[in-house]
Design a protein around this motif. Sequence first.
Motif, PDB file in Angstrom:
ATOM      1  N   MET A 143       5.191   6.761   6.803  1.00 31.91           N
ATOM      2  CA  MET A 143       5.458   6.909   5.366  1.00 31.91           C
ATOM      3  C   MET A 143       6.541   5.972   4.846  1.00 31.91           C
ATOM      4  SD  MET A 143       5.427  11.096   5.011  1.00 31.91           S
ATOM      5  CE  MET A 143       5.918  11.011   3.286  1.00 31.91           C
ATOM      6  N   GLU A 144       7.001   5.035   5.652  1.00 33.53           N
ATOM      7  CA  GLU A 144       8.085   4.179   5.180  1.00 33.53           C
ATOM      8  C   GLU A 144       7.665   3.418   3.932  1.00 33.53           C
ATOM      9  OE1 GLU A 144      11.643   1.322   6.779  1.00 33.53           O
ATOM     10  OE2 GLU A 144       9.783   1.379   7.948  1.00 33.53           O
ATOM     11  N   TYR A 145       8.556   3.356   2.973  1.00 35.56           N
ATOM     12  CA  TYR A 145       8.394   2.717   1.669  1.00 35.56           C
ATOM     13  C   TYR A 145       7.483   3.512   0.732  1.00 35.56           C
ATOM     14  CZ  TYR A 145      10.864  -1.257   3.557  1.00 35.56           C
ATOM     15  OH  TYR A 145      11.827  -2.056   4.126  1.00 35.56           O
ATOM     16  N   ARG A 146       7.125   4.704   1.131  1.00 31.24           N
ATOM     17  CA  ARG A 146       6.354   5.554   0.224  1.00 31.24           C
ATOM     18  C   ARG A 146       7.320   6.327  -0.671  1.00 31.24           C
ATOM     19  NH1 ARG A 146       1.321   9.533   1.920  1.00 31.24           N
ATOM     20  NH2 ARG A 146       0.897  10.320  -0.197  1.00 31.24           N
ATOM     21  N   HIS A 147       6.910   6.589  -1.909  1.00 30.29           N
ATOM     22  CA  HIS A 147       7.718   7.387  -2.819  1.00 30.29           C
ATOM     23  C   HIS A 147       7.714   8.838  -2.354  1.00 30.29           C
ATOM     24  CE1 HIS A 147       8.389   4.357  -5.986  1.00 30.29           C
ATOM     25  NE2 HIS A 147       7.186   3.916  -5.668  1.00 30.29           N
ATOM     26  N   VAL A 176      17.850   0.047  -5.210  1.00 26.94           N
ATOM     27  CA  VAL A 176      18.412  -1.127  -4.535  1.00 26.94           C
ATOM     28  C   VAL A 176      17.461  -1.754  -3.507  1.00 26.94           C
ATOM     29  CG1 VAL A 176      20.779  -0.321  -4.838  1.00 26.94           C
ATOM     30  CG2 VAL A 176      19.521   0.332  -2.769  1.00 26.94           C
ATOM     31  N   THR A 177      16.350  -1.085  -3.210  1.00 29.42           N
ATOM     32  CA  THR A 177      15.430  -1.633  -2.212  1.00 29.42           C
ATOM     33  C   THR A 177      14.774  -2.906  -2.729  1.00 29.42           C
ATOM     34  OG1 THR A 177      14.952   0.577  -1.381  1.00 29.42           O
ATOM     35  CG2 THR A 177      13.434  -1.165  -0.754  1.00 29.42           C
ATOM     36  N   ALA A 225       0.832  -1.208   0.000  1.00 27.39           N
ATOM     37  CA  ALA A 225       0.000   0.000   0.000  1.00 27.39           C
ATOM     38  C   ALA A 225       0.864   1.254   0.000  1.00 27.39           C
ATOM     39  CB  ALA A 225      -0.936  -0.012   1.207  1.00 27.39           C
ATOM     40  N   ALA A 226       1.968   1.224   0.755  1.00 27.08           N
ATOM     41  CA  ALA A 226       2.857   2.389   0.804  1.00 27.08           C
ATOM     42  C   ALA A 226       3.516   2.631  -0.550  1.00 27.08           C
ATOM     43  CB  ALA A 226       3.915   2.187   1.885  1.00 27.08           C
ATOM     44  N   VAL A 227       3.986   1.565  -1.186  1.00 28.76           N
ATOM     45  CA  VAL A 227       4.657   1.706  -2.481  1.00 28.76           C
ATOM     46  C   VAL A 227       3.680   2.219  -3.538  1.00 28.76           C
ATOM     47  CG1 VAL A 227       5.794   0.434  -4.343  1.00 28.76           C
ATOM     48  CG2 VAL A 227       6.390  -0.035  -1.967  1.00 28.76           C
ATOM     49  N   ALA A 228       2.406   1.799  -3.444  1.00 27.79           N
ATOM     50  CA  ALA A 228       1.412   2.187  -4.437  1.00 27.79           C
ATOM     51  C   ALA A 228       0.856   3.588  -4.204  1.00 27.79           C
ATOM     52  CB  ALA A 228       0.264   1.181  -4.442  1.00 27.79           C
ATOM     53  N   LEU A 247      11.126   6.305   0.922  1.00 23.30           N
ATOM     54  CA  LEU A 247      11.491   6.707   2.272  1.00 23.30           C
ATOM     55  C   LEU A 247      11.816   5.468   3.097  1.00 23.30           C
ATOM     56  CD1 LEU A 247      11.466   9.293   4.184  1.00 23.30           C
ATOM     57  CD2 LEU A 247       9.404   8.264   5.127  1.00 23.30           C
ATOM     58  N   ARG A 248      12.944   5.492   3.774  1.00 20.59           N
ATOM     59  CA  ARG A 248      13.358   4.363   4.597  1.00 20.59           C
ATOM     60  C   ARG A 248      13.675   4.831   6.010  1.00 20.59           C
ATOM     61  NH1 ARG A 248      15.371  -0.071   2.279  1.00 20.59           N
ATOM     62  NH2 ARG A 248      14.966  -0.870   4.375  1.00 20.59           N
ATOM     63  N   LEU A 249      13.350   3.990   6.972  1.00 19.90           N
ATOM     64  CA  LEU A 249      13.723   4.228   8.364  1.00 19.90           C
ATOM     65  C   LEU A 249      14.868   3.291   8.721  1.00 19.90           C
ATOM     66  CD1 LEU A 249      10.192   4.459  10.027  1.00 19.90           C
ATOM     67  CD2 LEU A 249      11.738   6.339   9.470  1.00 19.90           C
ATOM     68  N   PRO A 250      15.896   3.783   9.372  1.00 23.44           N
ATOM     69  CA  PRO A 250      17.023   2.910   9.735  1.00 23.44           C
ATOM     70  C   PRO A 250      16.643   2.012  10.900  1.00 23.44           C
ATOM     71  CG  PRO A 250      17.345   5.065  10.685  1.00 23.44           C
ATOM     72  CD  PRO A 250      16.100   5.170   9.840  1.00 23.44           C
ATOM     73  N   PRO A 251      17.332   0.896  11.082  1.00 24.46           N
ATOM     74  CA  PRO A 251      17.087   0.067  12.270  1.00 24.46           C
ATOM     75  C   PRO A 251      17.496   0.819  13.526  1.00 24.46           C
ATOM     76  CG  PRO A 251      19.047  -0.684  11.102  1.00 24.46           C
ATOM     77  CD  PRO A 251      18.407   0.350  10.225  1.00 24.46           C
TER      78      PRO A 251
END
Length: 237
Positions: A63-67, A199-200, A44-47, A139-143
Amino acid sequence: MTNFRPTFWPTVFSLPALLICLALGAWQIERLFWKQDLIARRDAAVAAAPAPVPKTLAEARGMEYRHVSNEGSYLYDKEIFLGATSDAGGQGYQVLTPLLEPGGRVVFVNRGYIPAELKDSARRPAAQIPGTVHVQGLLRLPPTARPNWFLPDNRPDLNYWFWVDLPAMAAADNLDRVAPFYIDADATPNPGGWPKGGVTRLTLPNNHLQYAITWFSLAIALIVIYVLFHRRNAGVG
């Protein structure tokens, strides 16, 4: 079954094994539902429609994985190198470059993969785009900690990183006002061909159902063997 008489030692060994198999099967069912929910939320986030980069960590968590898109100037002299392998198995790095926004905040951008021999930026001068650049990616969140116990410690002294640790990366680069998230740049080609973005890995493996079936099948097999063993011994007696 009138001659079925459970015996002590086979029961002592079989019952714990049966309970373990059932517990592991139930745990895999729980993991199955968890993974299905995770996949659905990621899809859903990617779309979702692209959005500007968030301002806060609280906003970023939704918003993680959202464009997202952003603008700024790259600080090429502060590149961070994350150890990586190519799809073909070659050794190299993912290049995380700080992006200085007009307001002074810094957002790390994972520009993509480069082979090990291109670590020196002088070998890829075309990719050092001057001035303001427009960045698009996920958008990515770090560990919050080392992702796996078997990962080595990051080596800031060698600029060799095994996992994304934004506070440590910011300290290594002497950067302030670093955003608590980063952007994985999309696969739009960079001048000169490197780094290669996108690269994701968005596909998540979901094998929990077959794992659950395996554990429940072992439990059934154990019950069958247990019953047949005692029936045979009862017949011999």
